[in-house]
Every structure is written in structure tokens, then in C-alpha cells.
Write a protein that holds these residues in place. Structure first.
Motif, PDB file in Angstrom:
ATOM      1  N   LEU A 174      33.492  40.448  40.247  1.00 35.16           N
ATOM      2  CA  LEU A 174      34.009  40.493  41.620  1.00 35.16           C
ATOM      3  C   LEU A 174      34.326  39.095  42.134  1.00 35.16           C
ATOM      4  O   LEU A 174      35.301  38.891  42.865  1.00 35.16           O
ATOM      5  CB  LEU A 174      32.996  41.179  42.538  1.00 35.16           C
ATOM      6  CG  LEU A 174      32.678  42.642  42.209  1.00 35.16           C
ATOM      7  CD1 LEU A 174      31.632  43.194  43.159  1.00 35.16           C
ATOM      8  CD2 LEU A 174      33.954  43.486  42.255  1.00 35.16           C
ATOM      9  N   ILE A 175      33.506  38.121  41.747  1.00 36.32           N
ATOM     10  CA  ILE A 175      33.759  36.738  42.140  1.00 36.32           C
ATOM     11  C   ILE A 175      35.086  36.262  41.567  1.00 36.32           C
ATOM     12  O   ILE A 175      35.904  35.643  42.258  1.00 36.32           O
ATOM     13  CB  ILE A 175      32.611  35.822  41.655  1.00 36.32           C
ATOM     14  CG1 ILE A 175      31.309  36.175  42.384  1.00 36.32           C
ATOM     15  CG2 ILE A 175      32.953  34.353  41.877  1.00 36.32           C
ATOM     16  CD1 ILE A 175      30.108  35.441  41.858  1.00 36.32           C
ATOM     17  N   VAL A 176      35.323  36.582  40.301  1.00 41.00           N
ATOM     18  CA  VAL A 176      36.549  36.141  39.651  1.00 41.00           C
ATOM     19  C   VAL A 176      37.754  36.897  40.217  1.00 41.00           C
ATOM     20  O   VAL A 176      38.851  36.337  40.330  1.00 41.00           O
ATOM     21  CB  VAL A 176      36.442  36.307  38.124  1.00 41.00           C
ATOM     22  CG1 VAL A 176      37.754  35.936  37.442  1.00 41.00           C
ATOM     23  CG2 VAL A 176      35.321  35.431  37.567  1.00 41.00           C
ATOM     24  N   LYS A 177      37.558  38.151  40.588  1.00 45.67           N
ATOM     25  CA  LYS A 177      38.653  38.893  41.224  1.00 45.67           C
ATOM     26  C   LYS A 177      39.031  38.265  42.568  1.00 45.67           C
ATOM     27  O   LYS A 177      40.217  38.168  42.903  1.00 45.67           O
ATOM     28  CB  LYS A 177      38.247  40.361  41.413  1.00 45.67           C
ATOM     29  CG  LYS A 177      38.262  41.168  40.129  1.00 45.67           C
ATOM     30  CD  LYS A 177      37.785  42.587  40.352  1.00 45.67           C
ATOM     31  CE  LYS A 177      37.763  43.356  39.043  1.00 45.67           C
ATOM     32  NZ  LYS A 177      37.234  44.738  39.214  1.00 45.67           N
ATOM     33  N   LYS A 178      38.038  37.803  43.318  1.00 44.90           N
ATOM     34  CA  LYS A 178      38.325  37.098  44.564  1.00 44.90           C
ATOM     35  C   LYS A 178      39.005  35.765  44.275  1.00 44.90           C
ATOM     36  O   LYS A 178      39.920  35.345  44.993  1.00 44.90           O
ATOM     37  CB  LYS A 178      37.030  36.862  45.350  1.00 44.90           C
ATOM     38  CG  LYS A 178      36.458  38.120  45.987  1.00 44.90           C
ATOM     39  CD  LYS A 178      35.189  37.813  46.765  1.00 44.90           C
ATOM     40  CE  LYS A 178      35.453  36.896  47.950  1.00 44.90           C
ATOM     41  NZ  LYS A 178      34.235  36.639  48.736  1.00 44.90           N
ATOM     42  N   LEU A 179      38.568  35.114  43.188  1.00 43.61           N
ATOM     43  CA  LEU A 179      39.174  33.853  42.781  1.00 43.61           C
ATOM     44  C   LEU A 179      40.652  34.054  42.460  1.00 43.61           C
ATOM     45  O   LEU A 179      41.480  33.188  42.762  1.00 43.61           O
ATOM     46  CB  LEU A 179      38.437  33.290  41.560  1.00 43.61           C
ATOM     47  CG  LEU A 179      38.994  32.009  40.937  1.00 43.61           C
ATOM     48  CD1 LEU A 179      38.937  30.852  41.922  1.00 43.61           C
ATOM     49  CD2 LEU A 179      38.205  31.664  39.658  1.00 43.61           C
ATOM     50  N   VAL A 199      36.166  37.759  31.802  1.00 44.71           N
ATOM     51  CA  VAL A 199      34.996  38.399  32.406  1.00 44.71           C
ATOM     52  C   VAL A 199      35.253  39.834  32.860  1.00 44.71           C
ATOM     53  O   VAL A 199      34.314  40.584  33.108  1.00 44.71           O
ATOM     54  CB  VAL A 199      34.451  37.589  33.609  1.00 44.71           C
ATOM     55  CG1 VAL A 199      34.156  36.168  33.214  1.00 44.71           C
ATOM     56  CG2 VAL A 199      35.409  37.647  34.784  1.00 44.71           C
ATOM     57  N   PHE A 200      36.513  40.243  32.960  1.00 41.97           N
ATOM     58  CA  PHE A 200      36.789  41.543  33.561  1.00 41.97           C
ATOM     59  C   PHE A 200      36.288  42.715  32.728  1.00 41.97           C
ATOM     60  O   PHE A 200      36.065  43.791  33.242  1.00 41.97           O
ATOM     61  CB  PHE A 200      38.291  41.695  33.835  1.00 41.97           C
ATOM     62  CG  PHE A 200      38.787  40.769  34.905  1.00 41.97           C
ATOM     63  CD1 PHE A 200      38.065  40.565  36.074  1.00 41.97           C
ATOM     64  CD2 PHE A 200      39.968  40.068  34.738  1.00 41.97           C
ATOM     65  CE1 PHE A 200      38.519  39.702  37.054  1.00 41.97           C
ATOM     66  CE2 PHE A 200      40.431  39.198  35.717  1.00 41.97           C
ATOM     67  CZ  PHE A 200      39.696  39.015  36.877  1.00 41.97           C
ATOM     68  N   TRP A 201      36.137  42.530  31.423  1.00 48.11           N
ATOM     69  CA  TRP A 201      35.619  43.638  30.614  1.00 48.11           C
ATOM     70  C   TRP A 201      34.172  43.387  30.154  1.00 48.11           C
ATOM     71  O   TRP A 201      33.638  44.123  29.353  1.00 48.11           O
ATOM     72  CB  TRP A 201      36.518  43.890  29.395  1.00 48.11           C
ATOM     73  CG  TRP A 201      36.442  42.857  28.320  1.00 48.11           C
ATOM     74  CD1 TRP A 201      35.406  42.634  27.452  1.00 48.11           C
ATOM     75  CD2 TRP A 201      37.451  41.916  27.977  1.00 48.11           C
ATOM     76  NE1 TRP A 201      35.711  41.612  26.594  1.00 48.11           N
ATOM     77  CE2 TRP A 201      36.960  41.157  26.885  1.00 48.11           C
ATOM     78  CE3 TRP A 201      38.730  41.651  28.463  1.00 48.11           C
ATOM     79  CZ2 TRP A 201      37.706  40.135  26.296  1.00 48.11           C
ATOM     80  CZ3 TRP A 201      39.462  40.639  27.860  1.00 48.11           C
ATOM     81  CH2 TRP A 201      38.949  39.900  26.802  1.00 48.11           C
TER      82      TRP A 201
END
Length: 272
Positions: free
Chosen positions: A175-180, A162-164
Motif C-alpha cells: 500500500l505504501i508503494v501504491k501511494k508512492l 513488491v506488488f505480488w
């Protein structure tokens, strides 16, 4: 479906995957053209198209009444007209194929009336063949795969793409996945969805999350993960389609509910 027919589908899918892998390795050593699809990061090569045509011909020689849904659209008919549908990606991870010459795979799945019957993901650079048949389990080079190790969210090694993804950025999913990433043991990124899902089935990764994948990206990996005892749904927990684009969440079943709860608690608008 009769056992003999299922066995024939498995045999052909394995043959197609190995043959496609061998062809891709051979062409990798020769000059080939690279084109952009939608952007400089969305590549297609002449090898993708040649390998898909090769697989399509192998399938139709054995099963001329079957349909084929492939990334390069080399099958001329409408796939929706067929009860038995082969879902194929000749080279999943084309950018890796071009740049790294590793971390790409051949993905081949067979669905009948929407039910996944056979899934094969072949990594030709490492000669690793992941495969599964419905009701018969999942395997890596004939070694059984079974997700029987308990994993909590904080112990999990996850993978995501999802980052790209621009849509993910627009919706705040990145941002949700970065927090994850701060709550799990680690995050990885291989660049081949089919291979990443196969790694979940093999226990090399504990989970995989993606916002928007095409059917040929997850068609085979889904069957392999499920036959290994894993859970595969959309990010919202609904069943995956077999012939349409979808978000994907595949993971070890012991922390599926925990991961689902986290994603929903962070954002109630996670798309399917």
C-alpha cells in the motif's frame, strides 16, 4: 587485491555471462521441462540448472579455490568457507524466459571478504552487457554509465516487485508503494531484479525498490549501480549484505534521501 587478479576476474565473469547467455538462447529454442519451486509463480527449468552448472565449471576450472553461491545450488561446498565468492543467477527472470523469451538476464558477481569487486548482468535477448569493476566505473557494451542527471521524486521513473509479495501485503508495504506510485512520474515492472538494477545504472529507470531479494538477485546489480554513481542500500538505509536475503533500494543519488524520507514517514516498520 592485485590489479592482474582483478582483471582476470573481470575477464572470466564477462566470458561466463556471454557463454551462459548463448546457452540459454540455444536451449530456449528447444523443448525444456518446467517445474514449480514453491508455487506456480516460482518456476525453475532444466535450463536454469544446466546453465548454472556450465558457469560453475567455467569458474572452477580457472579458480578452483573460489566459492560459489548460486540460485540452483549446484556448487557442493559451503560458500561461507571461501574468502572469494562468486554470486550467480543463471537465469534471473525465469518466468519471463518461459513466457516472453525476453526480459531475463544472467547475473554474475565476485565478492572478496564481502567487498564487491566485479558485477556483470547480461541480457542475451538484446545482447546488452552491463558490467562494472570496483573503482573502474560501470559500462553498457563498453559505453560508460554515469548517473549525473538530477532527478526529484516527482520526476522519477521507478520499478518495484513488491506488488505480488505476500509478506509485503501482510506488512502493508504494498500500500505504501501504491501511494508512492501516485507521487512519482511512473512505475514499471520487468520481472528480473538484476536487469531492473542494471537499468537504474543506465538511467533507464531512476530507482528500484524490493522487499525481499536473494543475494544472487542483487549481487551484480548492486556493484554496477554503485560504480555508475548510484546509491544501493536496504529499504531502511542500512548497508546491503552480500550473501543473504535483503530488501533493496537502488536509485539515482539525487533523490535517494527524498525516497528514504517518504518510505520512513509512511511506515516506521519497513523491514531490512
Amino acid at each position: 587485491m592485485q590489479a592482474s587478479t582483478l582483471a582476470a576476474l573481470k575477464e572470466l565473469a564477462l566470458q561466463c555471462a556471454r557463454s551462459a547467455g548463448e546457452l540459454s538462447l540455444k536451449r530456449m529454442k528447444e523443448p525444456f521441462t518446467v517445474e514449480y519451486k514453491t508455487s506456480a509463480s516460482d518456476l525453475v527449468t532444466a535450463v536454469d540448472k544446466e546453465v548454472e552448472k556450465h558457469v560453475v565449471n567455467m569458474i572452477l576450472q580457472r579458480f578452483p579455490d573460489h566459492g560459489i553461491l548460486g540460485e540452483e545450488r549446484t556448487f557442493a561446498e559451503d560458500p561461507a568457507k571461501y574468502e572469494t565468492l562468486w554470486v550467480i543467477d543463471p537465469i534471473d527472470g525465469t518466468t519471463n524466459f518461459v513466457h516472453q523469451q525476453i526480459n531475463f538476464s544472467v547475473s554474475i558477481a565476485v565478492y572478496h571478504k564481502g567487498e564487491g569487486l566485479v558485477g556483470v548482468v547480461y541480457d542475451p535477448s538484446r545482447d546488452e552487457l552491463f558490467y562494472a569493476v570496483k573503482g573502474e566505473g560501470a559500462y553498457l557494451n563498453d559505453r560508460p554509465l554515469r548517473l549525473d542527471r538530477a532527478v526529484s521524486l516527482e520526476e522519477a521513473l521507478l520499478c518495484t516487485s513488491v506488488f505480488w509479495n505476500k509478506r509485503a501485503e501482510q506488512m502493508g508495504i504494498d500500500l505504501i508503494v501504491k501511494k508512492l506510485a501516485g507521487k512519482v512520474r511512473g512505475m514499471r515492472l520487468l520481472g528480473s531484479a538484476a536487469l531492473e538494477m542494471a537499468y537504474v545504472a543506465a538511467g533507464r529507470l531512476d530507482g528500484y525498490v524490493s522487499l525481499s531479494l536473494n543475494a544472487w538477485d542483487f549481487g551484480a546489480g548492486r556493484i554496477i549501480v554503485e560504480e555508475a554513481g548510484g546509491r544501493v542500500t536496504t529499504m531502511t538505509g542500512t548497508p546491503l549484505p552480500y550473501d543473504q536475503k535483503s530488501s533493496v533500494m537502488a536509485c539515482n543519488p539525487t533523490f535517494y534521501e527524498e525516497l528514504q524520507h517518504y518510505l520512513k514517514s509512511e511506515n516506521t516498520d519497513v523491514p531490512s
